[in-house]
Motif scaffolding. Structure first.
Motif, PDB file in Angstrom:
ATOM      1  N   ARG A 118       5.538  -1.185   5.965  1.00 52.17           N
ATOM      2  CA  ARG A 118       5.484  -2.467   5.468  1.00 52.17           C
ATOM      3  C   ARG A 118       5.651  -3.539   6.498  1.00 52.17           C
ATOM      4  O   ARG A 118       4.831  -4.608   6.610  1.00 52.17           O
ATOM      5  CB  ARG A 118       6.102  -2.756   4.097  1.00 52.17           C
ATOM      6  CG  ARG A 118       6.139  -4.042   3.530  1.00 52.17           C
ATOM      7  CD  ARG A 118       4.677  -4.262   2.981  1.00 52.17           C
ATOM      8  NE  ARG A 118       4.884  -5.408   2.149  1.00 52.17           N
ATOM      9  CZ  ARG A 118       3.670  -5.971   1.717  1.00 52.17           C
ATOM     10  NH1 ARG A 118       2.674  -5.499   1.835  1.00 52.17           N
ATOM     11  NH2 ARG A 118       3.622  -7.303   1.263  1.00 52.17           N
ATOM     12  N   THR A 119       6.849  -3.460   7.093  1.00 53.68           N
ATOM     13  CA  THR A 119       7.241  -4.530   7.981  1.00 53.68           C
ATOM     14  C   THR A 119       6.342  -4.815   9.296  1.00 53.68           C
ATOM     15  O   THR A 119       5.768  -5.822   9.768  1.00 53.68           O
ATOM     16  CB  THR A 119       8.714  -4.721   8.268  1.00 53.68           C
ATOM     17  OG1 THR A 119       9.325  -4.526   7.018  1.00 53.68           O
ATOM     18  CG2 THR A 119       9.140  -5.691   9.195  1.00 53.68           C
ATOM     19  N   PHE A 120       6.314  -3.453   9.972  1.00 56.18           N
ATOM     20  CA  PHE A 120       5.812  -3.472  11.382  1.00 56.18           C
ATOM     21  C   PHE A 120       4.092  -2.977  11.021  1.00 56.18           C
ATOM     22  O   PHE A 120       3.418  -3.782  11.781  1.00 56.18           O
ATOM     23  CB  PHE A 120       6.324  -2.220  12.376  1.00 56.18           C
ATOM     24  CG  PHE A 120       7.715  -2.716  12.203  1.00 56.18           C
ATOM     25  CD1 PHE A 120       8.476  -4.039  12.817  1.00 56.18           C
ATOM     26  CD2 PHE A 120       8.942  -1.715  11.793  1.00 56.18           C
ATOM     27  CE1 PHE A 120       9.955  -4.168  12.696  1.00 56.18           C
ATOM     28  CE2 PHE A 120      10.255  -1.989  12.089  1.00 56.18           C
ATOM     29  CZ  PHE A 120      10.683  -3.206  12.307  1.00 56.18           C
ATOM     30  N   GLY A 121       3.870  -2.247  10.378  1.00 57.21           N
ATOM     31  CA  GLY A 121       2.667  -2.008  10.252  1.00 57.21           C
ATOM     32  C   GLY A 121       1.676  -2.932   9.362  1.00 57.21           C
ATOM     33  O   GLY A 121       0.421  -2.814   9.124  1.00 57.21           O
ATOM     34  N   GLU A 122       2.301  -3.700   8.418  1.00 57.53           N
ATOM     35  CA  GLU A 122       1.776  -4.538   7.444  1.00 57.53           C
ATOM     36  C   GLU A 122       0.690  -4.067   6.692  1.00 57.53           C
ATOM     37  O   GLU A 122      -0.167  -4.310   6.312  1.00 57.53           O
ATOM     38  CB  GLU A 122       1.069  -6.009   8.403  1.00 57.53           C
ATOM     39  CG  GLU A 122       2.081  -6.614   9.203  1.00 57.53           C
ATOM     40  CD  GLU A 122       1.515  -7.590   9.985  1.00 57.53           C
ATOM     41  OE1 GLU A 122       0.351  -7.677  10.017  1.00 57.53           O
ATOM     42  OE2 GLU A 122       2.281  -8.280  10.894  1.00 57.53           O
ATOM     43  N   LEU A 123       1.171  -2.753   6.121  1.00 58.86           N
ATOM     44  CA  LEU A 123       0.273  -2.088   5.143  1.00 58.86           C
ATOM     45  C   LEU A 123       0.809  -2.757   3.982  1.00 58.86           C
ATOM     46  O   LEU A 123       1.752  -2.908   3.346  1.00 58.86           O
ATOM     47  CB  LEU A 123       0.487  -0.545   5.383  1.00 58.86           C
ATOM     48  CG  LEU A 123       0.285   0.228   6.439  1.00 58.86           C
ATOM     49  CD1 LEU A 123       0.479   1.426   6.369  1.00 58.86           C
ATOM     50  CD2 LEU A 123      -1.394   0.144   6.763  1.00 58.86           C
ATOM     51  N   PRO A 124      -0.221  -2.754   3.170  1.00 55.88           N
ATOM     52  CA  PRO A 124      -0.324  -3.180   1.691  1.00 55.88           C
ATOM     53  C   PRO A 124       0.662  -1.938   0.875  1.00 55.88           C
ATOM     54  O   PRO A 124       0.465  -0.802   1.314  1.00 55.88           O
ATOM     55  CB  PRO A 124      -1.515  -3.342   1.146  1.00 55.88           C
ATOM     56  CG  PRO A 124      -2.461  -2.504   1.876  1.00 55.88           C
ATOM     57  CD  PRO A 124      -1.828  -2.520   3.362  1.00 55.88           C
ATOM     58  N   PHE A 125       1.227  -2.355  -0.126  1.00 50.74           N
ATOM     59  CA  PHE A 125       2.107  -1.285  -0.930  1.00 50.74           C
ATOM     60  C   PHE A 125       1.225  -0.277  -1.575  1.00 50.74           C
ATOM     61  O   PHE A 125       1.595   0.896  -1.672  1.00 50.74           O
ATOM     62  CB  PHE A 125       2.806  -2.034  -1.947  1.00 50.74           C
ATOM     63  CG  PHE A 125       4.056  -2.913  -1.598  1.00 50.74           C
ATOM     64  CD1 PHE A 125       5.088  -2.366  -0.833  1.00 50.74           C
ATOM     65  CD2 PHE A 125       3.937  -4.342  -1.554  1.00 50.74           C
ATOM     66  CE1 PHE A 125       6.209  -3.195  -0.495  1.00 50.74           C
ATOM     67  CE2 PHE A 125       5.178  -4.960  -1.371  1.00 50.74           C
ATOM     68  CZ  PHE A 125       6.094  -4.501  -0.584  1.00 50.74           C
ATOM     69  N   ASN A 137       4.026   0.737  -7.343  1.00 55.30           N
ATOM     70  CA  ASN A 137       4.990   0.316  -7.597  1.00 55.30           C
ATOM     71  C   ASN A 137       6.271   1.117  -6.949  1.00 55.30           C
ATOM     72  O   ASN A 137       7.165   0.445  -6.639  1.00 55.30           O
ATOM     73  CB  ASN A 137       5.242   0.169  -9.295  1.00 55.30           C
ATOM     74  CG  ASN A 137       6.512  -0.471  -9.857  1.00 55.30           C
ATOM     75  OD1 ASN A 137       6.766  -1.526  -9.657  1.00 55.30           O
ATOM     76  ND2 ASN A 137       7.057   0.360 -10.662  1.00 55.30           N
ATOM     77  N   TRP A 138       6.340   2.264  -6.912  1.00 56.77           N
ATOM     78  CA  TRP A 138       7.285   3.158  -6.243  1.00 56.77           C
ATOM     79  C   TRP A 138       7.327   2.736  -4.864  1.00 56.77           C
ATOM     80  O   TRP A 138       8.409   2.413  -4.367  1.00 56.77           O
ATOM     81  CB  TRP A 138       6.681   4.564  -6.156  1.00 56.77           C
ATOM     82  CG  TRP A 138       7.673   5.635  -5.323  1.00 56.77           C
ATOM     83  CD1 TRP A 138       8.728   6.009  -5.793  1.00 56.77           C
ATOM     84  CD2 TRP A 138       7.602   5.772  -4.010  1.00 56.77           C
ATOM     85  NE1 TRP A 138       9.253   6.597  -4.551  1.00 56.77           N
ATOM     86  CE2 TRP A 138       8.669   6.505  -3.709  1.00 56.77           C
ATOM     87  CE3 TRP A 138       6.564   5.272  -3.005  1.00 56.77           C
ATOM     88  CZ2 TRP A 138       8.711   7.083  -2.206  1.00 56.77           C
ATOM     89  CZ3 TRP A 138       6.656   5.666  -1.607  1.00 56.77           C
ATOM     90  CH2 TRP A 138       7.928   6.425  -0.988  1.00 56.77           C
TER      91      TRP A 138
END
Length: 154
Positions: A118-125, A137-138
């Motif tokens: 999430r932080t470095f790869g900026e992938l969506p949840f 949600n998990w």
């Protein structure tokens, strides 16, 4: 047997982005991606469709990345400009970044990987959840808990 050239064209970018999110290193991501498709080609007959093909390829990429890390004792450096504000801003300061890197390294799975993706790869949840075979949600809850653990440890 599926058309592997089509699979390569369709999923190359996804696998590469995933490997880049894991390693935060373009050279390592390229190597992981190449080896992922090589291994997938060798094992395509073992793919039974229990999950999406992209998820299967990313699982191979993750395993290959972890193997390469063990082989090369490679630990990627933290990115200097993380995407989310708050705790992640601490990565810009070298001393804080070092402390956070140690804390992140010691964080248990899946918290470490979800936080990094999430932080470095900026992938969506939604993609993070899909990679783990879980819900969006998990992924959100796991990311929040990872942040809390890091904050507490600081």
């Amino acid at each position: 047997m599926p058309d592997f050239e089509e699979i390569y064209r369709q999923y190359f970018a996804d696998v590469y982005q995933y490997a880049l999110a894991l390693s935060r290193d373009e050279t390592m991501a390229e190597e992981v991606t190449q080896e992922t498709f090589f291994r997938a080609l060798s094992a395509i007959d073992n793919f039974h469709g229990d999950c999406q093909l992209r998820v299967w390829l990313c699982q191979i990429a993750r395993n290959r990345y972890l193997s390469l890390c063990r082989e090369k004792k490679h630990f990627a450096e933290l990115a200097e400009e993380p995407g989310d504000p708050g705790l992640e801003e601490g990565f810009a300061d070298r001393d804080t970044a070092r402390r956070l890197h140690r804390l992140l390294h010691n964080l248990s799975e899946p918290y470490k990987e979800v936080f990094s993706l999430r932080t470095f790869g900026e992938l969506p949840f939604s993609q993070i959840g899909e990679l783990f075979g879980k819900t969006e949600n998990w992924a959100r809850v796991t990311y929040f808990r990872a942040r809390q653990k890091l904050k507490e440890a600081l």
